[in-house]
Design a protein around this motif. Structure first.
Motif, short mmCIF file in Angstrom:
data_model
loop_
_atom_site.label_atom_id
_atom_site.label_comp_id
_atom_site.label_asym_id
_atom_site.label_seq_id
_atom_site.Cartn_x
_atom_site.Cartn_y
_atom_site.Cartn_z
N MET A 119 0.47 -1.72 0.40
CA MET A 119 0.06 -0.08 0.51
C MET A 119 0.44 1.59 0.51
O MET A 119 1.51 1.23 0.43
CB MET A 119 -1.10 -0.30 1.15
CG MET A 119 -2.34 -0.17 1.10
SD MET A 119 -3.17 -0.66 2.42
CE MET A 119 -3.63 0.94 3.31
N ASN A 120 0.59 2.14 -0.64
CA ASN A 120 1.19 3.44 -1.02
C ASN A 120 0.55 4.09 -0.11
O ASN A 120 -0.84 4.76 0.07
CB ASN A 120 1.92 4.00 -2.67
CG ASN A 120 0.40 4.12 -3.41
OD1 ASN A 120 -0.45 4.66 -2.92
ND2 ASN A 120 0.59 3.83 -4.24
N VAL A 121 0.71 5.55 -0.02
CA VAL A 121 0.06 7.16 0.61
C VAL A 121 -1.32 7.06 0.22
O VAL A 121 -2.01 7.62 0.48
CB VAL A 121 1.09 8.13 0.68
CG1 VAL A 121 0.50 8.95 1.38
CG2 VAL A 121 2.28 7.90 1.35
N ASP A 122 -1.23 7.21 -0.81
CA ASP A 122 -2.54 7.69 -1.90
C ASP A 122 -3.57 6.33 -1.36
O ASP A 122 -4.31 6.90 -1.69
CB ASP A 122 -2.00 7.68 -3.67
CG ASP A 122 -1.40 8.36 -4.13
OD1 ASP A 122 -1.62 9.55 -3.24
OD2 ASP A 122 -0.97 8.51 -4.84
N VAL B 46 -3.50 4.80 1.48
CA VAL B 46 -3.76 4.85 2.75
C VAL B 46 -4.74 6.27 3.01
O VAL B 46 -6.19 5.95 2.99
CB VAL B 46 -2.85 5.23 3.52
CG1 VAL B 46 -3.28 6.07 4.74
CG2 VAL B 46 -2.03 4.20 3.04
N VAL B 47 -5.10 6.78 2.33
CA VAL B 47 -5.38 8.44 1.76
C VAL B 47 -6.86 8.25 1.59
O VAL B 47 -7.76 8.38 2.26
CB VAL B 47 -4.96 9.90 1.44
CG1 VAL B 47 -5.88 10.50 0.94
CG2 VAL B 47 -3.40 9.53 2.00
N ALA C 11 -12.46 6.80 2.16
CA ALA C 11 -13.74 6.12 2.02
C ALA C 11 -14.18 6.18 4.00
O ALA C 11 -15.82 5.83 4.31
CB ALA C 11 -13.86 5.42 2.02
N GLU C 12 -13.40 5.56 5.01
CA GLU C 12 -14.19 5.52 6.56
C GLU C 12 -14.87 6.84 6.22
O GLU C 12 -15.98 6.52 7.44
CB GLU C 12 -12.60 5.01 7.04
CG GLU C 12 -13.10 4.54 8.41
CD GLU C 12 -13.75 3.25 8.52
OE1 GLU C 12 -13.95 3.14 9.14
OE2 GLU C 12 -14.19 2.87 7.21
N ALA C 13 -14.70 8.17 6.65
CA ALA C 13 -14.62 9.55 6.89
C ALA C 13 -16.49 9.29 6.59
O ALA C 13 -17.23 9.69 7.30
CB ALA C 13 -14.09 10.42 6.80
N ARG C 14 -16.30 8.98 4.71
CA ARG C 14 -17.56 9.02 4.39
C ARG C 14 -18.86 8.17 5.34
O ARG C 14 -19.61 8.77 5.35
CB ARG C 14 -17.46 9.16 3.18
CG ARG C 14 -16.96 10.09 2.25
CD ARG C 14 -16.80 10.15 0.22
NE ARG C 14 -16.15 11.00 0.46
CZ ARG C 14 -15.73 11.10 -0.96
NH1 ARG C 14 -15.41 10.44 -1.52
NH2 ARG C 14 -15.09 11.72 -1.43
N ARG C 15 -18.32 7.13 5.17
CA ARG C 15 -18.94 5.97 5.83
C ARG C 15 -19.25 6.54 7.16
O ARG C 15 -20.67 6.44 7.43
CB ARG C 15 -18.43 4.51 5.38
CG ARG C 15 -19.04 3.79 6.59
CD ARG C 15 -18.21 2.49 6.47
NE ARG C 15 -17.63 2.78 7.51
CZ ARG C 15 -17.38 2.36 8.92
NH1 ARG C 15 -18.88 2.22 9.15
NH2 ARG C 15 -17.25 2.86 9.86
N LYS C 16 -18.86 7.35 7.96
CA LYS C 16 -19.06 7.61 8.84
C LYS C 16 -19.67 8.67 9.22
O LYS C 16 -21.26 8.92 9.81
CB LYS C 16 -17.47 7.99 10.38
CG LYS C 16 -16.71 6.78 10.36
CD LYS C 16 -15.99 7.72 11.57
CE LYS C 16 -14.89 6.29 12.69
NZ LYS C 16 -14.34 7.31 13.34
N ASP C 17 -19.57 9.57 7.94
CA ASP C 17 -20.62 10.50 7.98
C ASP C 17 -22.35 10.17 8.07
O ASP C 17 -23.17 10.58 8.26
CB ASP C 17 -20.05 11.61 7.19
CG ASP C 17 -19.23 12.48 7.54
OD1 ASP C 17 -18.29 12.25 9.06
OD2 ASP C 17 -18.81 12.97 6.66
N GLU C 18 -22.02 9.53 6.76
CA GLU C 18 -23.67 8.79 6.35
C GLU C 18 -23.86 8.37 7.96
O GLU C 18 -25.46 8.35 7.60
CB GLU C 18 -23.40 8.01 5.27
CG GLU C 18 -22.57 8.15 3.69
CD GLU C 18 -24.09 9.50 3.22
OE1 GLU C 18 -25.57 8.85 3.50
OE2 GLU C 18 -23.50 10.74 2.77
#
Length: 52
Positions: free
Chosen positions: A1-4, A6-7, A12-19
């Motif tokens: 995995m590279n930095v892209d 991970v970001v 995606a995780e933040a969007r899932r939490k927001d939803e």
């Protein structure tokens, strides 16, 4: 995995939490609205009962 990767994963995780938070707030708003309607109906029934 590279930095892209991970970001991308974090975004995606933040969007899932927001939803998830939006759905939870919507559920609570619906329950609150139903509860207020029920309380108001009970109050009106009490008034009718007291008036007679």
């Amino acid at each position: 995995m590279n930095v892209d990767d991970v970001v991308r994963h974090r975004i995606a995780e933040a969007r899932r939490k927001d939803e998830q938070k939006k759905r939870r707030r919507a559920e609570l708003a619906e329950r609150r609205r139903y509860g207020l309607q029920a309380r108001h109906a009970a109050k009106v029934r009490r008034w009718d009962k007291e008036a007679t």
